[in-house]
Write a protein that holds these residues in place. Structure first.
Motif, mmCIF file in Angstrom:
data_model
loop_
_atom_site.group_PDB
_atom_site.id
_atom_site.type_symbol
_atom_site.label_atom_id
_atom_site.label_comp_id
_atom_site.label_asym_id
_atom_site.label_seq_id
_atom_site.Cartn_x
_atom_site.Cartn_y
_atom_site.Cartn_z
ATOM 1 N N ASP A 264 -6.425 -28.001 -7.147
ATOM 2 C CA ASP A 264 -6.286 -28.851 -8.325
ATOM 3 C C ASP A 264 -5.861 -27.967 -9.478
ATOM 4 O O ASP A 264 -6.374 -26.854 -9.630
ATOM 5 C CB ASP A 264 -7.607 -29.548 -8.670
ATOM 6 C CG ASP A 264 -7.774 -30.855 -7.921
ATOM 7 O OD1 ASP A 264 -6.845 -31.686 -7.980
ATOM 8 O OD2 ASP A 264 -8.822 -31.047 -7.277
ATOM 9 N N ARG B 184 -5.434 -27.855 -13.625
ATOM 10 C CA ARG B 184 -5.748 -28.505 -14.899
ATOM 11 C C ARG B 184 -6.061 -27.431 -15.923
ATOM 12 O O ARG B 184 -6.923 -26.586 -15.681
ATOM 13 C CB ARG B 184 -6.962 -29.410 -14.719
ATOM 14 C CG ARG B 184 -7.340 -30.292 -15.877
ATOM 15 C CD ARG B 184 -6.539 -31.586 -15.964
ATOM 16 N NE ARG B 184 -6.257 -32.162 -14.681
ATOM 17 C CZ ARG B 184 -6.980 -33.105 -14.074
ATOM 18 N NH1 ARG B 184 -8.038 -33.587 -14.634
ATOM 19 N NH2 ARG B 184 -6.630 -33.563 -12.896
ATOM 20 N N ILE C 298 -10.167 -30.090 -19.058
ATOM 21 C CA ILE C 298 -11.112 -30.538 -18.034
ATOM 22 C C ILE C 298 -12.256 -31.295 -18.702
ATOM 23 O O ILE C 298 -12.951 -30.763 -19.563
ATOM 24 C CB ILE C 298 -11.647 -29.359 -17.204
ATOM 25 C CG1 ILE C 298 -10.495 -28.718 -16.415
ATOM 26 C CG2 ILE C 298 -12.750 -29.817 -16.262
ATOM 27 C CD1 ILE C 298 -10.877 -27.478 -15.643
ATOM 28 N N ASP D 160 -13.535 -35.112 -14.639
ATOM 29 C CA ASP D 160 -12.732 -34.233 -13.778
ATOM 30 C C ASP D 160 -13.636 -33.359 -12.923
ATOM 31 O O ASP D 160 -13.346 -33.117 -11.746
ATOM 32 C CB ASP D 160 -11.805 -33.354 -14.608
ATOM 33 C CG ASP D 160 -10.755 -34.152 -15.352
ATOM 34 O OD1 ASP D 160 -10.240 -35.123 -14.779
ATOM 35 O OD2 ASP D 160 -10.458 -33.798 -16.510
ATOM 36 N N ALA D 161 -14.710 -32.849 -13.507
ATOM 37 C CA ALA D 161 -15.633 -32.001 -12.749
ATOM 38 C C ALA D 161 -16.193 -32.760 -11.548
ATOM 39 O O ALA D 161 -16.340 -32.189 -10.459
ATOM 40 C CB ALA D 161 -16.761 -31.507 -13.656
ATOM 41 N N PHE E 164 -13.403 -32.890 -8.985
ATOM 42 C CA PHE E 164 -13.220 -31.588 -8.363
ATOM 43 C C PHE E 164 -14.321 -31.322 -7.343
ATOM 44 O O PHE E 164 -14.063 -30.760 -6.275
ATOM 45 C CB PHE E 164 -13.196 -30.477 -9.405
ATOM 46 C CG PHE E 164 -12.035 -30.549 -10.373
ATOM 47 C CD1 PHE E 164 -10.891 -31.287 -10.094
ATOM 48 C CD2 PHE E 164 -12.095 -29.880 -11.584
ATOM 49 C CE1 PHE E 164 -9.831 -31.350 -10.993
ATOM 50 C CE2 PHE E 164 -11.046 -29.929 -12.481
ATOM 51 C CZ PHE E 164 -9.914 -30.665 -12.190
ATOM 52 N N VAL F 151 -9.731 -24.624 -8.133
ATOM 53 C CA VAL F 151 -9.230 -25.262 -9.343
ATOM 54 C C VAL F 151 -8.534 -24.170 -10.143
ATOM 55 O O VAL F 151 -9.135 -23.149 -10.461
ATOM 56 C CB VAL F 151 -10.371 -25.876 -10.198
ATOM 57 C CG1 VAL F 151 -9.826 -26.418 -11.516
ATOM 58 C CG2 VAL F 151 -11.083 -26.971 -9.420
ATOM 59 N N ALA G 263 -7.197 -23.225 -13.544
ATOM 60 C CA ALA G 263 -7.376 -23.695 -14.921
ATOM 61 C C ALA G 263 -6.641 -22.806 -15.924
ATOM 62 O O ALA G 263 -6.830 -22.931 -17.119
ATOM 63 C CB ALA G 263 -8.858 -23.747 -15.253
#
Length: 158
Positions: free
Chosen positions: A38, A40, A45, A49-50, A53, A69, A71
């Motif tokens: 993912d 983002r 975030i 979203d968490a 994920f 993730v 980021a």
């Protein structure tokens, strides 16, 4: 890496409050495993979203895959690029630092501090070295912060 799939599937799951849908960004297939990814930016975030994920990570684990993730970059590359970009304009070399720096790194990779200290004009060589890094005449490992301990190499050709 054998294949990368963009938005490979949509997860559908239900929380205590509501049904949720999430489409991971990439599935990178490698020999023997896969990596679900993912992407983002960290500042975008949100708590929702968490949750998504976490569901993607659980689905990946159930399939025997890895999950990540992305980021943003580590901070070191950004700082280094900013520092190098300050030396992006053409520079003259009246003191002949280019052949010195190239010769010293051709012998073996060297730490930045050691490399500039080995030149005839260390203070000026540091500024010129940053220009050579920006113009890709020399290269470095951006996994570490740019400083005197950074390894400087001749770039691979071809």
């Amino acid at each position: 890496m054998t294949e990368v799939l963009s938005q490979p599937f949509t997860l559908k799951f239900t929380t205590c409050q509501r049904p949720v849908r999430h489409t991971p960004d990439f599935l990178a297939l490698t020999r023997g495993t896969a990596l679900l990814i993912d992407v983002r930016p960290a500042d975008l975030i949100k708590p929702d979203d968490a949750l998504k994920f976490a569901a993607a990570q659980r689905a990946a684990r159930a399939a025997g895959w890895h999950y990540a993730v992305v980021a943003g970059w580590r901070p070191q590359p950004w700082v280094a690029l900013e520092m190098l970009s300050a030396r992006r304009r053409a520079m003259s070399d009246p003191l002949g630092l280019l052949p010195e720096l190239l010769e010293l790194t051709a012998e073996q990779p060297r730490r930045l501090g050691e490399l500039v200290a080995a030149t005839s004009w260390p203070t000026l060589a540091r500024a010129y070295l940053l220009h050579l890094l920006w113009s890709r005449r020399l290269t470095l490992d951006l996994a570490l912060p740019l400083g005197d301990e950074s390894w400087i190499y001749l770039p691979r050709r071809g």
